[in-house]
Design a protein around this motif. Sequence first.
Motif, mmCIF file in Angstrom:
data_model
loop_
_atom_site.group_PDB
_atom_site.id
_atom_site.type_symbol
_atom_site.label_atom_id
_atom_site.label_comp_id
_atom_site.label_asym_id
_atom_site.label_seq_id
_atom_site.Cartn_x
_atom_site.Cartn_y
_atom_site.Cartn_z
ATOM 1 N N UNK A 54 -10.009 -5.309 -6.459
ATOM 2 C CA UNK A 54 -9.174 -4.481 -7.327
ATOM 3 C C UNK A 54 -8.867 -5.149 -8.665
ATOM 4 N N UNK A 55 -8.702 -4.326 -9.684
ATOM 5 C CA UNK A 55 -8.230 -4.768 -10.988
ATOM 6 C C UNK A 55 -6.742 -4.475 -11.078
ATOM 7 N N UNK A 56 -5.995 -5.418 -11.641
ATOM 8 C CA UNK A 56 -4.544 -5.295 -11.718
ATOM 9 C C UNK A 56 -4.094 -5.067 -13.150
ATOM 10 N N UNK A 57 -3.099 -4.204 -13.305
ATOM 11 C CA UNK A 57 -2.522 -3.904 -14.603
ATOM 12 C C UNK A 57 -1.022 -4.123 -14.543
ATOM 13 N N UNK A 58 -0.507 -4.907 -15.480
ATOM 14 C CA UNK A 58 0.911 -5.223 -15.516
ATOM 15 C C UNK A 58 1.629 -4.252 -16.448
ATOM 16 N N UNK A 61 -1.882 7.776 -10.974
ATOM 17 C CA UNK A 61 -1.558 6.364 -10.761
ATOM 18 C C UNK A 61 -2.073 5.842 -9.424
ATOM 19 N N UNK A 62 -2.909 6.634 -8.745
ATOM 20 C CA UNK A 62 -3.343 6.296 -7.399
ATOM 21 C C UNK A 62 -4.853 6.126 -7.331
ATOM 22 N N UNK A 63 -5.297 5.464 -6.265
ATOM 23 C CA UNK A 63 -6.713 5.361 -5.944
ATOM 24 C C UNK A 63 -7.094 6.471 -4.944
ATOM 25 N N UNK A 64 -8.370 6.594 -4.714
ATOM 26 C CA UNK A 64 -8.848 7.566 -3.728
ATOM 27 C C UNK A 64 -8.439 7.127 -2.325
ATOM 28 N N UNK A 96 6.407 -6.466 -5.999
ATOM 29 C CA UNK A 96 5.125 -6.778 -5.389
ATOM 30 C C UNK A 96 4.039 -5.920 -6.038
ATOM 31 N N UNK A 97 2.797 -6.388 -6.109
ATOM 32 C CA UNK A 97 1.714 -5.521 -6.575
ATOM 33 C C UNK A 97 1.581 -4.306 -5.653
ATOM 34 N N UNK A 98 1.232 -3.158 -6.234
ATOM 35 C CA UNK A 98 1.125 -1.925 -5.460
ATOM 36 C C UNK A 98 -0.272 -1.334 -5.641
ATOM 37 N N UNK A 99 -0.908 -1.035 -4.515
ATOM 38 C CA UNK A 99 -2.194 -0.343 -4.469
ATOM 39 C C UNK A 99 -1.925 1.025 -3.862
ATOM 40 N N UNK A 100 -1.982 2.065 -4.684
ATOM 41 C CA UNK A 100 -1.688 3.406 -4.211
ATOM 42 C C UNK A 100 -2.932 4.155 -3.803
ATOM 43 N N UNK A 112 0.863 -1.177 0.000
ATOM 44 C CA UNK A 112 0.000 0.000 0.000
ATOM 45 C C UNK A 112 0.899 1.225 0.000
ATOM 46 N N UNK A 113 0.768 2.082 -1.002
ATOM 47 C CA UNK A 113 1.618 3.268 -1.129
ATOM 48 C C UNK A 113 0.771 4.518 -0.962
#
Length: 267
Positions: free
Chosen positions: A100-104, A84-87, A71-75, A49-50
Amino acid sequence: MSDQRGRDTRQELRRMALVASPAPAAQAAEAELRARYEFTMVDDADVVIALGGDGFMLQTLHGMLDRHRVRPVFGMNLGTVGFLMNEWRLDALSDRLARARSFSVAPLRMDAETIDGERFASPAINEVSLLRETRQTAWVEVSVDGRVVLPELVCDGVLVATAAGSTAYNLSAQGPILPLGSGLVALTPISAFRPRRWRGAILPETARVSFRVIDPVKRPVSAVADQREIRDVSVVQISMDRSIALTLMFDPEHALDDRITMEQFAV
């Protein structure tokens, strides 16, 4: 981009790590999250979590590349733009990760050589840009896949952007917005003086772009891979690095592919 569509992240991500920018808002949010949830170290986590803005997201991704522990990152946005971030929300973090939906994202690789013969390599998630260092305009020879396409580009700079980065510096330089999954990169001049009518090119992401600085002593140029700058370069080569995959996670209602598409209609 190495993934054409966001994929659902249905598996439960149990171990979370938390990183935050030094900004006061991000530090305050970090304290709230740590009081509510359990976190582990980045190397032991299933997801990171960023907290911060887009610059901090890029810093976080580059940090993982440096340690070879991706690692996957959820910002969550506690910066300015936050493309590039979520609310930012404190509640229901586990539920958000499960939905969540993931994008590589495959980064660019920059290989640069300075006028002194030093060599540097660096990844770039958004773009690699060449920028003049003084009041003198940059003179750059541009090649694509070994073929000289512009013998002399006179400009303030020039950049190569990924689809993920096409809405950042590339867009401000009047470059095209590239949809995720397009398999393309943008080659965009920055304040081109000659050729006057050249506005850039759209290239397949398999292309290898080379820049040779003409008279780099009189007209010094720096190369910047996202946030890393190499000064006084003479030759810069850029290609997509398919050996690396970075994963960004988004709430379904604010997924990255939709954001990039809608940027084309922003006024």
